[in-house]
Design an enzyme around this catalytic site. Sequence first.
Site, PDB file in Angstrom:
ATOM      1  N   ASN A 161     -26.012  47.636  45.185  1.00  0.00           N
ATOM      2  CA  ASN A 161     -26.162  48.793  46.077  1.00  0.00           C
ATOM      3  C   ASN A 161     -27.257  49.774  45.660  1.00  0.00           C
ATOM      4  O   ASN A 161     -27.662  50.610  46.474  1.00  0.00           O
ATOM      5  CB  ASN A 161     -24.821  49.508  46.251  1.00  0.00           C
ATOM      6  CG  ASN A 161     -24.292  50.083  44.964  1.00  0.00           C
ATOM      7  OD1 ASN A 161     -24.611  49.609  43.876  1.00  0.00           O
ATOM      8  ND2 ASN A 161     -23.503  51.146  45.100  1.00  0.00           N
ATOM      9  N   GLU A 257     -20.008  51.199  34.222  1.00  0.00           N
ATOM     10  CA  GLU A 257     -19.749  52.026  35.405  1.00  0.00           C
ATOM     11  C   GLU A 257     -19.210  51.094  36.465  1.00  0.00           C
ATOM     12  O   GLU A 257     -19.923  50.178  36.895  1.00  0.00           O
ATOM     13  CB  GLU A 257     -21.025  52.720  35.876  1.00  0.00           C
ATOM     14  CG  GLU A 257     -21.554  53.721  34.875  1.00  0.00           C
ATOM     15  CD  GLU A 257     -20.628  54.923  34.661  1.00  0.00           C
ATOM     16  OE1 GLU A 257     -20.816  55.625  33.656  1.00  0.00           O
ATOM     17  OE2 GLU A 257     -19.691  55.098  35.468  1.00  0.00           O
ATOM     18  N   CYS A 291     -20.131  53.503  44.934  1.00  0.00           N
ATOM     19  CA  CYS A 291     -18.934  53.589  44.099  1.00  0.00           C
ATOM     20  C   CYS A 291     -18.308  54.976  44.243  1.00  0.00           C
ATOM     21  O   CYS A 291     -17.092  55.127  44.171  1.00  0.00           O
ATOM     22  CB  CYS A 291     -19.268  53.335  42.639  1.00  0.00           C
ATOM     23  SG  CYS A 291     -20.412  54.541  41.980  1.00  0.00           S
TER      24      CYS A 291
HETATM   25  P1  NAP Z   1     -20.471  42.838  40.985  1.00  0.00           P
HETATM   26  O1  NAP Z   1     -20.138  41.732  41.882  1.00  0.00           O
HETATM   27  O2  NAP Z   1     -19.571  43.176  39.911  1.00  0.00           O
HETATM   28  O3  NAP Z   1     -21.936  42.502  40.388  1.00  0.00           O
HETATM   29  C1  NAP Z   1     -22.584  43.423  39.560  1.00  0.00           C
HETATM   30  C2  NAP Z   1     -23.603  42.684  38.697  1.00  0.00           C
HETATM   31  O4  NAP Z   1     -22.927  41.844  37.777  1.00  0.00           O
HETATM   32  C3  NAP Z   1     -24.524  41.760  39.505  1.00  0.00           C
HETATM   33  O5  NAP Z   1     -25.807  41.758  38.938  1.00  0.00           O
HETATM   34  C4  NAP Z   1     -23.862  40.396  39.312  1.00  0.00           C
HETATM   35  O6  NAP Z   1     -24.760  39.324  39.490  1.00  0.00           O
HETATM   36  C5  NAP Z   1     -23.440  40.514  37.863  1.00  0.00           C
HETATM   37  N1  NAP Z   1     -22.386  39.591  37.454  1.00  0.00           N
HETATM   38  C6  NAP Z   1     -21.507  38.940  38.213  1.00  0.00           C
HETATM   39  N2  NAP Z   1     -20.689  38.177  37.427  1.00  0.00           N
HETATM   40  C7  NAP Z   1     -21.079  38.387  36.137  1.00  0.00           C
HETATM   41  C8  NAP Z   1     -20.632  37.915  34.859  1.00  0.00           C
HETATM   42  N3  NAP Z   1     -19.626  37.057  34.724  1.00  0.00           N
HETATM   43  N4  NAP Z   1     -21.271  38.360  33.757  1.00  0.00           N
HETATM   44  C9  NAP Z   1     -22.310  39.215  33.857  1.00  0.00           C
HETATM   45  N5  NAP Z   1     -22.784  39.704  35.029  1.00  0.00           N
HETATM   46  C10 NAP Z   1     -22.164  39.293  36.152  1.00  0.00           C
HETATM   47  O7  NAP Z   1     -20.698  44.193  41.806  1.00  0.00           O
HETATM   48  P2  NAP Z   1     -21.595  44.423  43.105  1.00  0.00           P
HETATM   49  O8  NAP Z   1     -20.925  43.739  44.250  1.00  0.00           O
HETATM   50  O9  NAP Z   1     -23.009  44.097  42.814  1.00  0.00           O
HETATM   51  O10 NAP Z   1     -21.468  45.990  43.258  1.00  0.00           O
HETATM   52  C11 NAP Z   1     -20.386  46.577  43.900  1.00  0.00           C
HETATM   53  C12 NAP Z   1     -19.350  47.044  42.909  1.00  0.00           C
HETATM   54  O11 NAP Z   1     -19.982  47.805  41.893  1.00  0.00           O
HETATM   55  C13 NAP Z   1     -18.326  47.962  43.534  1.00  0.00           C
HETATM   56  O12 NAP Z   1     -17.072  47.734  42.995  1.00  0.00           O
HETATM   57  C14 NAP Z   1     -18.797  49.352  43.135  1.00  0.00           C
HETATM   58  O13 NAP Z   1     -17.818  50.315  43.097  1.00  0.00           O
HETATM   59  C15 NAP Z   1     -19.367  49.080  41.775  1.00  0.00           C
HETATM   60  N6  NAP Z   1     -20.406  50.081  41.447  1.00  0.00           N
HETATM   61  C16 NAP Z   1     -20.096  51.035  40.554  1.00  0.00           C
HETATM   62  C17 NAP Z   1     -21.053  52.010  40.261  1.00  0.00           C
HETATM   63  C18 NAP Z   1     -20.787  53.102  39.272  1.00  0.00           C
HETATM   64  O14 NAP Z   1     -21.749  53.768  38.870  1.00  0.00           O
HETATM   65  N7  NAP Z   1     -19.553  53.339  38.883  1.00  0.00           N
HETATM   66  C19 NAP Z   1     -22.273  52.005  40.864  1.00  0.00           C
HETATM   67  C20 NAP Z   1     -22.525  50.997  41.778  1.00  0.00           C
HETATM   68  C21 NAP Z   1     -21.571  50.021  42.072  1.00  0.00           C
HETATM   69  P3  NAP Z   1     -24.838  38.601  40.948  1.00  0.00           P
HETATM   70  O15 NAP Z   1     -25.402  39.627  41.871  1.00  0.00           O
HETATM   71  O16 NAP Z   1     -25.762  37.467  40.692  1.00  0.00           O
HETATM   72  O17 NAP Z   1     -23.462  38.179  41.301  1.00  0.00           O
HETATM   73  O1  G3P Z   2     -22.634  53.443  43.734  1.00  0.00           O
HETATM   74  C1  G3P Z   2     -23.701  54.053  43.120  1.00  0.00           C
HETATM   75  C2  G3P Z   2     -23.254  55.224  42.399  1.00  0.00           C
HETATM   76  O2  G3P Z   2     -23.798  55.253  41.216  1.00  0.00           O
HETATM   77  C3  G3P Z   2     -23.309  56.401  43.261  1.00  0.00           C
HETATM   78  O3  G3P Z   2     -24.486  57.020  43.289  1.00  0.00           O
HETATM   79  O4  G3P Z   2     -25.822  58.916  43.937  1.00  0.00           O
HETATM   80  O5  G3P Z   2     -24.718  57.526  45.680  1.00  0.00           O
HETATM   81  O6  G3P Z   2     -23.385  59.023  44.256  1.00  0.00           O
HETATM   82  P1  G3P Z   2     -24.618  58.202  44.360  1.00  0.00           P
END
Ligand code: NAP
Ligand code: G3P
Length: 484
Positions: A161, A257, A291
């Site tokens: 994202n 995160e 997120c």
């Molecule tokens: P995701 O499916 O967990 O993927 C995140 C990253 O991890 C991607 O680069 C993914 O690669 C990689 N990945 C997947 N499996 C892995 C493994 N076994 N080992 C190491 N890396 C691995 O998350 P997303 O769908 O990209 O993002 C959405 C999620 O992220 C939501 O739950 C959101 O809340 C959370 N998020 C949190 C924050 C925060 O700051 N708290 C910010 C943004 C998003 P691939 O793309 O190749 O699968």
């Molecule tokens: O999901 C991305 C997170 O880091 C939120 O960023 O700036 O949209 O609150 P922001």
Amino acid sequence: MFEYIAENGSYRNLYRGEWAHGHSGAITVKAPADGTVLGTIPSLQKDEIDLYLQSARDAQKIWAAKPVNERARILRKAAQILDENADEIGGVLSEEISKGLSSAVGEVRRTADFIRFTADQGELAEGRSVGSENFPHFQKDKISVVTRVPLGVVLAISPFNYPINLAASKVAPALIAGNSVILKPPTSGAISGLHLAAAFKEAGLPDGVLTTVTGRGSEIGDYLVTHPLVDFINFTGSSAVGKHIAEIAGMVPLLMELGGKDAAIILRDADLDLAARLIVSGAYGYSGQRCTAVKRVLAEDDIADELAGKIVEQIGRLRVGQPRESADVTPLINTHAADYVQELIDDALAKGAKLLIGKKREGNLLYPTLFDHVTTDMRLAWEEPFGPVLPIIRIRDADEGIAISNRSEYGLQGAVFTKDINKAFYVASRLDVGTVQINGKPERGPDHFPFLGVKSSGMGTQGIRYSIEAMSRPKVIVINFQNS
Ligand code: NAP
Ligand code: G3P
């Protein structure tokens, strides 16, 4: 400007300062909005990953030996390049992850500001010295000189994202601290991540200091996070993947995160126009794929009807459409994501939630959806949709709001709307989250603020100074004076 990253549509990784094709498979990257093929990215294998990590190891010592003002100069140059090419890179980003064009360009500019501030912060970092005489029963014969040193090779894994901003939020602090970086961009967003790497290369980053590794996380992720050449893992993504990494990473230090289920608690004395406006931009911005998106509204019962009406009115002003039109709500990142949101909508309907607006779907484009009278037996009350659907849960009072908010496995952010500062702090001090916004929507920025999640939402603290400290450690040198 960055055409050279790809040859005939085949994007390449940055390896030892060169753009390199993989020697095995490639992944086709398509635009989520219309399926247009944007190109391919290498799907690296274990033997290549070994070489890529070794190059980062080899380059790290050279980079760490550079004075911080030189590292800062290169970061500022990279920020300048991003600013100068924000429209081009924003266009690539918008198409690749279906983010509204103006938001995508905004992400690039925000990232440039982030990198510049990181350079400044890096140059402000100072060591400290402590004398032995400060401690009881010790003489004035020791001085400890405390500086900060890099950890070595940082593995930065970013989510779809924010493939530019949430890559740079790891890369820049890691670099200014003297680490080398392996950037594993998300598969949906990899092309954008490679553009970020190109800006650092163009800025004069020495070969091997930043290396990109593309491939599906489900295929190469475990190998990367358990690799002996990795000294620190900085991960942003889902709680499921984050917990998995924490389970297998052993003694490697982590910064995580993860997911969120941020609640906005609306008390009966709140400014409901303000609350409705911020709830809607907070819940539906980038189609809810943040997120920190507002993912629950906990409203005191006696104002809930009025609030719901104002939220519906605000939703009516949202632009629903295509990323190139800079719409607020656009097609979601993939069909799997859209189907998951649909499941939560269907579950709420089946269990008697009152649909106020939305539920309409065209492929991966889900129209902003709002439910009232959502109850705690519904999945929508607890699960992270990462899509444009929002539940209103009615509460008797602040204490019930606090209880429902804290019952969540997540603990990223929360918000409380009230005109009474005492009530605001009463709620804020009792919410089990990293950050509470008073009369504001949950958000990560500004990016020098501490940003953290508790429970399933994360481990450690981000935010520029905090990220630099997380990716470095104290080095203590004690001078023992020999008093004759
Ligand atoms: P995701 O499916 O967990 O993927 C995140 C990253 O991890 C991607 O680069 C993914 O690669 C990689 N990945 C997947 N499996 C892995 C493994 N076994 N080992 C190491 N890396 C691995 O998350 P997303 O769908 O990209 O993002 C959405 C999620 O992220 C939501 O739950 C959101 O809340 C959370 N998020 C949190 C924050 C925060 O700051 N708290 C910010 C943004 C998003 P691939 O793309 O190749 O699968
Ligand atoms: O999901 C991305 C997170 O880091 C939120 O960023 O700036 O949209 O609150 P922001």
